[in-house]
Design a protein around this motif. Structure first.
Motif, PDB file in Angstrom:
ATOM      1  N   TYR A 129       0.844  -1.200   0.000  1.00  0.00           N
ATOM      2  CA  TYR A 129       0.000   0.000   0.000  1.00  0.00           C
ATOM      3  C   TYR A 129       0.876   1.245   0.000  1.00  0.00           C
ATOM      4  CZ  TYR A 129      -3.584   3.386   1.195  1.00  0.00           C
ATOM      5  OH  TYR A 129      -4.425   4.481   1.176  1.00  0.00           O
ATOM      6  N   ASN A 130       0.588   2.165  -0.915  1.00  0.00           N
ATOM      7  CA  ASN A 130       1.356   3.408  -1.049  1.00  0.00           C
ATOM      8  C   ASN A 130       0.498   4.568  -0.565  1.00  0.00           C
ATOM      9  OD1 ASN A 130       2.833   5.662  -1.821  1.00  0.00           O
ATOM     10  ND2 ASN A 130       3.464   4.802  -3.782  1.00  0.00           N
ATOM     11  N   VAL A 131       0.885   5.157   0.558  1.00  0.00           N
ATOM     12  CA  VAL A 131       0.099   6.242   1.143  1.00  0.00           C
ATOM     13  C   VAL A 131      -0.052   7.401   0.172  1.00  0.00           C
ATOM     14  CG1 VAL A 131       0.029   7.952   2.994  1.00  0.00           C
ATOM     15  CG2 VAL A 131       0.789   5.625   3.473  1.00  0.00           C
ATOM     16  N   TYR A 132       1.020   7.715  -0.572  1.00  0.00           N
ATOM     17  CA  TYR A 132       0.996   8.925  -1.382  1.00  0.00           C
ATOM     18  C   TYR A 132       0.510   8.693  -2.810  1.00  0.00           C
ATOM     19  CZ  TYR A 132       3.096  10.815   2.696  1.00  0.00           C
ATOM     20  OH  TYR A 132       3.296  11.192   3.996  1.00  0.00           O
ATOM     21  N   ALA A 133       0.058   7.461  -3.106  1.00  0.00           N
ATOM     22  CA  ALA A 133      -0.678   7.266  -4.350  1.00  0.00           C
ATOM     23  C   ALA A 133      -2.041   7.955  -4.249  1.00  0.00           C
ATOM     24  CB  ALA A 133      -0.861   5.774  -4.635  1.00  0.00           C
ATOM     25  N   ASN A 134      -2.589   7.995  -3.009  1.00  0.00           N
ATOM     26  CA  ASN A 134      -3.832   8.722  -2.719  1.00  0.00           C
ATOM     27  C   ASN A 134      -3.642   9.415  -1.375  1.00  0.00           C
ATOM     28  OD1 ASN A 134      -5.746   7.719  -4.950  1.00  0.00           O
ATOM     29  ND2 ASN A 134      -4.970   5.795  -4.079  1.00  0.00           N
ATOM     30  N   PRO A 135      -2.941  10.542  -1.348  1.00  0.00           N
ATOM     31  CA  PRO A 135      -2.498  11.130  -0.084  1.00  0.00           C
ATOM     32  C   PRO A 135      -3.602  11.624   0.834  1.00  0.00           C
ATOM     33  CG  PRO A 135      -2.056  12.617  -1.926  1.00  0.00           C
ATOM     34  CD  PRO A 135      -2.489  11.312  -2.522  1.00  0.00           C
ATOM     35  N   ASP A 136      -4.816  11.826   0.310  1.00  0.00           N
ATOM     36  CA  ASP A 136      -5.902  12.331   1.148  1.00  0.00           C
ATOM     37  C   ASP A 136      -6.789  11.225   1.716  1.00  0.00           C
ATOM     38  OD1 ASP A 136      -5.121  14.982   0.664  1.00  0.00           O
ATOM     39  OD2 ASP A 136      -6.254  15.031  -1.211  1.00  0.00           O
ATOM     40  N   VAL A 137      -6.443   9.967   1.461  1.00  0.00           N
ATOM     41  CA  VAL A 137      -7.290   8.848   1.880  1.00  0.00           C
ATOM     42  C   VAL A 137      -7.015   8.480   3.336  1.00  0.00           C
ATOM     43  CG1 VAL A 137      -7.731   6.384   1.578  1.00  0.00           C
ATOM     44  CG2 VAL A 137      -7.632   7.881  -0.407  1.00  0.00           C
ATOM     45  N   ASP A 138      -8.049   8.497   4.150  1.00  0.00           N
ATOM     46  CA  ASP A 138      -7.996   8.042   5.534  1.00  0.00           C
ATOM     47  C   ASP A 138      -8.343   6.559   5.520  1.00  0.00           C
ATOM     48  OD1 ASP A 138      -8.018   7.735   8.249  1.00  0.00           O
ATOM     49  OD2 ASP A 138      -9.689   9.087   8.631  1.00  0.00           O
ATOM     50  N   LEU A 139      -7.329   5.707   5.602  1.00  0.00           N
ATOM     51  CA  LEU A 139      -7.518   4.271   5.499  1.00  0.00           C
ATOM     52  C   LEU A 139      -8.097   3.744   6.812  1.00  0.00           C
ATOM     53  CD1 LEU A 139      -6.778   2.276   3.162  1.00  0.00           C
ATOM     54  CD2 LEU A 139      -4.774   1.645   4.526  1.00  0.00           C
ATOM     55  N   ALA A 166      -6.060   3.009  10.128  1.00  0.00           N
ATOM     56  CA  ALA A 166      -4.954   2.092   9.854  1.00  0.00           C
ATOM     57  C   ALA A 166      -3.629   2.837   9.692  1.00  0.00           C
ATOM     58  CB  ALA A 166      -5.242   1.278   8.592  1.00  0.00           C
ATOM     59  N   LEU A 167      -3.694   4.125   9.372  1.00  0.00           N
ATOM     60  CA  LEU A 167      -2.493   4.928   9.170  1.00  0.00           C
ATOM     61  C   LEU A 167      -2.236   5.795  10.402  1.00  0.00           C
ATOM     62  CD1 LEU A 167      -3.123   6.114   5.493  1.00  0.00           C
ATOM     63  CD2 LEU A 167      -1.727   4.171   6.258  1.00  0.00           C
ATOM     64  N   ALA A 168      -1.203   6.586  10.345  1.00  0.00           N
ATOM     65  CA  ALA A 168      -0.960   7.642  11.322  1.00  0.00           C
ATOM     66  C   ALA A 168      -1.115   8.983  10.606  1.00  0.00           C
ATOM     67  CB  ALA A 168       0.436   7.520  11.928  1.00  0.00           C
ATOM     68  N   ARG A 169      -1.254  10.039  11.363  1.00  0.00           N
ATOM     69  CA  ARG A 169      -1.334  11.384  10.789  1.00  0.00           C
ATOM     70  C   ARG A 169      -0.417  12.304  11.585  1.00  0.00           C
ATOM     71  NH1 ARG A 169      -7.018  14.468  10.453  1.00  0.00           N
ATOM     72  NH2 ARG A 169      -6.724  14.437  12.721  1.00  0.00           N
ATOM     73  N   VAL A 170       0.328  13.130  10.886  1.00  0.00           N
ATOM     74  CA  VAL A 170       1.197  14.094  11.555  1.00  0.00           C
ATOM     75  C   VAL A 170       0.832  15.506  11.094  1.00  0.00           C
ATOM     76  CG1 VAL A 170       3.105  12.500  11.923  1.00  0.00           C
ATOM     77  CG2 VAL A 170       3.003  13.808   9.816  1.00  0.00           C
ATOM     78  N   SER A 171       0.897  16.432  12.032  1.00  0.00           N
ATOM     79  CA  SER A 171       0.611  17.837  11.763  1.00  0.00           C
ATOM     80  C   SER A 171       1.736  18.684  12.329  1.00  0.00           C
ATOM     81  CB  SER A 171      -0.721  18.256  12.407  1.00  0.00           C
ATOM     82  OG  SER A 171      -1.785  17.427  11.978  1.00  0.00           O
ATOM     83  N   SER A 254      -0.769  19.140   7.484  1.00  0.00           N
ATOM     84  CA  SER A 254      -0.809  17.784   8.022  1.00  0.00           C
ATOM     85  C   SER A 254      -0.818  16.794   6.864  1.00  0.00           C
ATOM     86  CB  SER A 254      -2.046  17.578   8.905  1.00  0.00           C
ATOM     87  OG  SER A 254      -3.233  17.698   8.141  1.00  0.00           O
ATOM     88  N   THR A 255      -0.485  15.554   7.176  1.00  0.00           N
ATOM     89  CA  THR A 255      -0.472  14.519   6.149  1.00  0.00           C
ATOM     90  C   THR A 255      -0.646  13.155   6.795  1.00  0.00           C
ATOM     91  OG1 THR A 255       0.815  13.557   4.321  1.00  0.00           O
ATOM     92  CG2 THR A 255       2.049  14.274   6.244  1.00  0.00           C
ATOM     93  N   PHE A 256      -1.301  12.238   6.076  1.00  0.00           N
ATOM     94  CA  PHE A 256      -1.310  10.845   6.503  1.00  0.00           C
ATOM     95  C   PHE A 256       0.060  10.250   6.217  1.00  0.00           C
ATOM     96  CE2 PHE A 256      -5.879  11.513   5.482  1.00  0.00           C
ATOM     97  CZ  PHE A 256      -6.391  11.254   6.747  1.00  0.00           C
ATOM     98  N   VAL A 257       0.513   9.372   7.094  1.00  0.00           N
ATOM     99  CA  VAL A 257       1.817   8.738   6.922  1.00  0.00           C
ATOM    100  C   VAL A 257       1.701   7.258   7.227  1.00  0.00           C
ATOM    101  CG1 VAL A 257       3.203  10.796   7.418  1.00  0.00           C
ATOM    102  CG2 VAL A 257       2.463   9.317   9.295  1.00  0.00           C
ATOM    103  N   LEU A 258       2.590   6.485   6.634  1.00  0.00           N
ATOM    104  CA  LEU A 258       2.685   5.072   6.961  1.00  0.00           C
ATOM    105  C   LEU A 258       3.226   4.939   8.384  1.00  0.00           C
ATOM    106  CD1 LEU A 258       2.387   2.379   5.166  1.00  0.00           C
ATOM    107  CD2 LEU A 258       4.872   2.282   5.382  1.00  0.00           C
ATOM    108  N   ASN A 313      -2.319  10.338  16.048  1.00  0.00           N
ATOM    109  CA  ASN A 313      -2.373  11.671  15.450  1.00  0.00           C
ATOM    110  C   ASN A 313      -1.329  12.523  16.175  1.00  0.00           C
ATOM    111  OD1 ASN A 313      -3.223  13.921  13.958  1.00  0.00           O
ATOM    112  ND2 ASN A 313      -4.674  14.513  15.551  1.00  0.00           N
ATOM    113  N   VAL A 314      -0.195  12.739  15.534  1.00  0.00           N
ATOM    114  CA  VAL A 314       0.953  13.388  16.176  1.00  0.00           C
ATOM    115  C   VAL A 314       1.021  14.846  15.729  1.00  0.00           C
ATOM    116  CG1 VAL A 314       3.444  13.332  16.527  1.00  0.00           C
ATOM    117  CG2 VAL A 314       2.181  11.191  16.182  1.00  0.00           C
ATOM    118  N   VAL A 315       1.096  15.756  16.695  1.00  0.00           N
ATOM    119  CA  VAL A 315       1.187  17.185  16.406  1.00  0.00           C
ATOM    120  C   VAL A 315       2.540  17.698  16.881  1.00  0.00           C
ATOM    121  CG1 VAL A 315       0.191  19.464  16.778  1.00  0.00           C
ATOM    122  CG2 VAL A 315      -1.311  17.461  16.632  1.00  0.00           C
ATOM    123  N   TYR A 316       3.316  18.251  15.949  1.00  0.00           N
ATOM    124  CA  TYR A 316       4.606  18.862  16.272  1.00  0.00           C
ATOM    125  C   TYR A 316       4.429  20.373  16.339  1.00  0.00           C
ATOM    126  CZ  TYR A 316       6.973  14.433  15.215  1.00  0.00           C
ATOM    127  OH  TYR A 316       7.388  13.128  15.214  1.00  0.00           O
TER     128      TYR A 316
END
Length: 360
Positions: A129-139, A166-171, A254-258, A313-316
């Motif tokens: 699974y490639n997160v950035y093939a569909n970067p806005d998808v919340d799996l 299923a993913l993580a999200r960082v902001s 922010s972005t979804f990340v593996l 959901n990680v916020v820096y």
């Protein structure tokens, strides 16, 4: 929907996971779904809040009175929201509750006709699974619902489906540690423009296997995916950010990340920093000095956080010192710019002796 109703839903789902429900079958009843997006054991938000236009995929298995006759009942069935009847139902086809036995359900989101996860009766597997093939998808994947014989009717109508991320999200947010310093005879002010921001060294592609263990999904060690060896750099669009002239924080994005270990992941920031001075007659309109393409690579791993885990959901909150700072560099308001001072010394004379003669 009210918060209290979601507490009932979460408790009901946990009960269904524990074993087969002892209810009377209701043949001829159309199967529908009641969906929520999971937050915690006692708190969920409706899947329809921002997800009503996102269909999901459903698998179901029929548990016959004789286990030898068990069979699959739904195979990657697309489920969509029916606004007129305010329910989620299979798209383009009706399914009805069987008279005998019960049904197990596993759902995932968003629906994918060709490249969705591989779903077994007790497993969910994502491969490559490639997160950035569909970067806005919340799996999302749902808790398994076991041994249901009819639509759930206590506070909800339909098969209760609770989704998890299923993913993580960082902001990332950014602010200045200080923007002005004043002494007895002069003042200094800084203006900062964030020119670019990117994450480097990320794994974007990977595999995930979830297996049922005692009615819950067992995640991989560390709650991270198995990543592909390749890495990518992900830029953020900083064009809409205002000039940093005070302590107001601004959201970079922010972005979804593996989910992955982040020992090699860095944030690379580039700035233009303008310094203004006031020596008693007000600030000059022209900067005293302009520093361009100031690069600040930042390591994101720390002793407190060395990975981005599933459902995190990680916020820096990044605090920038516009001048080299003194102190521990903790990013707090106690940081101060390092004042330029001098440590003068006079070198020893180099003694040179020359012998010469003068004729008289």
């Amino acid at each position: 929907m009210k918060k209290g109703r979601f507490i009932i839903l979460a408790a009901a789902v946990l009960a269904l996971l524990a074993g087969c429900a002892k209810t009377e079958p209701a043949p001829g009843t159309r199967i529908s779904f009641q969906v929520a997006k999971f937050r915690s054991v006692s708190k969920a938000v409706p899947y329809g809040n921002g997800y009503s236009d996102v269909p999901f995929g459903a698998y179901a298995w029929h548990n016959a009175p004789n286990p030898a006759n068990d069979t699959i009942f739904m195979v990657n069935q697309k489920v969509t929201y029916d606004a007129e009847n305010d329910l989620w139902a299979p798209s383009g086809v009706n399914y009805y509750w069987p008279h005998q036995g019960s049904l197990d359900f596993i759902c995932y989101s968003p629906y994918d006709a060709q490249h969705g996860p591989e779903v077994g009766k007790n497993t969910i597997r994502y491969t490559g699974y490639n997160v950035y093939a569909n970067p806005d998808v919340d799996l999302l994947y749902a808790d398994k619902v076991n041994c249901l014989t009819e639509n759930y009717t206590t506070s909800y109508n339909g098969v209760p489906i609770v989704f998890r991320h299923a993913l993580a999200r960082v902001s990332f947010n950014l602010r200045l540690a200080y923007f002005e310093k004043e002494s007895i005879s002069d003042k200094t002010r800084w203006e900062v423009k964030l020119e670019s921001f990117e994450l480097t060294g990320l794994h974007a592609k990977g595999d995930l296997l979830l297996s049922q263990n005692g009615g819950v999904w067992e995640k991989p060690s560390g709650n991270v995916w198995t990543p592909d060896v390749s890495t990518v750099d992900i830029p953020f669009d900083c064009s809409s950010l205002n000039l940093f002239t005070d302590l107001t924080p601004q959201a970079i994005g922010s972005t979804f990340v593996l989910p992955q270990a982040i020992g090699n992941v860095k944030a690379l920031l580039k700035f233009t920093i303008s310094t203004f001075r006031d020596t008693g007659s007000g600030y000059d309109t022209t900067p005293f000095i302009v520093e361009r393409n100031v690069e600040l690579p930042t390591v994101l791993s720390s002793s407190l956080l060395n990975s981005w885990a599933i459902n995190h959901n990680v916020v820096y909150n990044i605090v920038l010192s516009p001048s080299r700072s003194s102190g521990a560099g903790s990013g707090t308001e106690t940081q101060d710019p390092s004042v330029i001072t001098f440590d003068p010394a006079v070198g020893e004379w180099q003694n040179i002796s020359i012998e010469t003669s003068i004729g008289l």
